[in-house]
Scaffold this active site. Structure first.
Site, mmCIF file in Angstrom:
data_model
loop_
_atom_site.group_PDB
_atom_site.id
_atom_site.type_symbol
_atom_site.label_atom_id
_atom_site.label_comp_id
_atom_site.label_asym_id
_atom_site.label_seq_id
_atom_site.Cartn_x
_atom_site.Cartn_y
_atom_site.Cartn_z
ATOM 1 N N CYS A 147 51.418 39.238 22.510
ATOM 2 C CA CYS A 147 50.166 39.029 22.683
ATOM 3 C C CYS A 147 49.360 40.317 22.962
ATOM 4 C CB CYS A 147 49.882 37.789 23.663
ATOM 5 S SG CYS A 147 50.652 36.372 23.099
ATOM 6 N N GLY A 204 44.162 33.141 15.842
ATOM 7 C CA GLY A 204 43.735 34.064 16.741
ATOM 8 C C GLY A 204 44.660 34.874 17.450
ATOM 9 N N GLY A 205 44.466 35.978 17.939
ATOM 10 C CA GLY A 205 45.608 36.785 18.753
ATOM 11 C C GLY A 205 46.285 37.754 17.984
ATOM 12 N N GLY A 239 47.151 29.867 19.710
ATOM 13 C CA GLY A 239 46.670 30.464 18.821
ATOM 14 C C GLY A 239 46.166 29.349 17.781
ATOM 15 N N GLY A 272 48.397 26.178 16.958
ATOM 16 C CA GLY A 272 48.487 25.422 18.113
ATOM 17 C C GLY A 272 49.012 25.999 19.113
#
Length: 176
Positions: free
Chosen positions: A141, A44-45, A112, A123
């Site tokens: 980010c 993610g991110g 993430g 992680g």
């Protein structure tokens, strides 16, 4: 059984799912010319930096074993990093933005995660004595109004990933 891989990356920029496939080739080439690698990932991110002086922890575990959902898993990762920071005398916290912060505006650790069939990958990245100037080339980010910090900056001491690893491992064992 659970595994946590601890490591440091060479200078590397990674793009998460939010911008995966949207980064222009020109931007990727610009970051590579700085001497860093560039990868698009399934975590993610948005975009972040990984490099020497940053302790990376990649837990590989089945979240069903802990009877938690993805949001609870992310929260537990954040609490793990907060516990580690506390061992250095750094008061870290969470905010409305994912990750671990010192106050409201200084990010000390990025998170993430990616889960496939309930098994985690990716992680946390805890800034120990990382060269923060690498972050000047991106909007970390996607948060333009925030800054990046490190354990070394917050304590006015040289805190290395090697010094941090046993404390972070201990924090993982408390919370997982």
């Amino acid at each position: 059984s659970d595994i946590i891989v601890f490591l440091q990356h060479p200078p590397t920029y990674t793009a998460g799912r939010r911008i995966r496939g949207k980064t222009e080739l020109e931007e990727e080439q610009r970051l590579r010319r700085l001497g860093a690698e560039y990868f698009e990932t399934m975590r993610g991110g948005q975009i972040t930096y990984h490099g020497p002086g940053q302790l990376i922890a990649y837990p590989i575990l089945d979240v069903r074993d802990y009877q938690i959902n993805v949001r609870c898993y992310v929260s537990r990762l954040e609490k793990t990093v907060i516990d580690c920071c506390k061992q250095f005398g750094v008061k870290a916290n969470t905010t409305d933005n994912t990750g671990v912060w010192v106050g409201e505006d200084a990010k000390i650790a990025a998170l993430g995660v990616h889960l496939q069939r309930y098994v985690s990958s990716h992680g946390v990245a805890l800034n120990c004595n990382v060269d923060l100037s690498w972050y000047n080339h991106i909007v970390p980010c996607g948060l333009a109004d925030k800054r990046i910090t490190s354990l070394s900056l917050e304590t006015n001491q040289e805190i290395t990933p090697e010094m941090t690893l046993p404390k972070l491992a201990s924090s993982f064992s408390k919370l997982f």
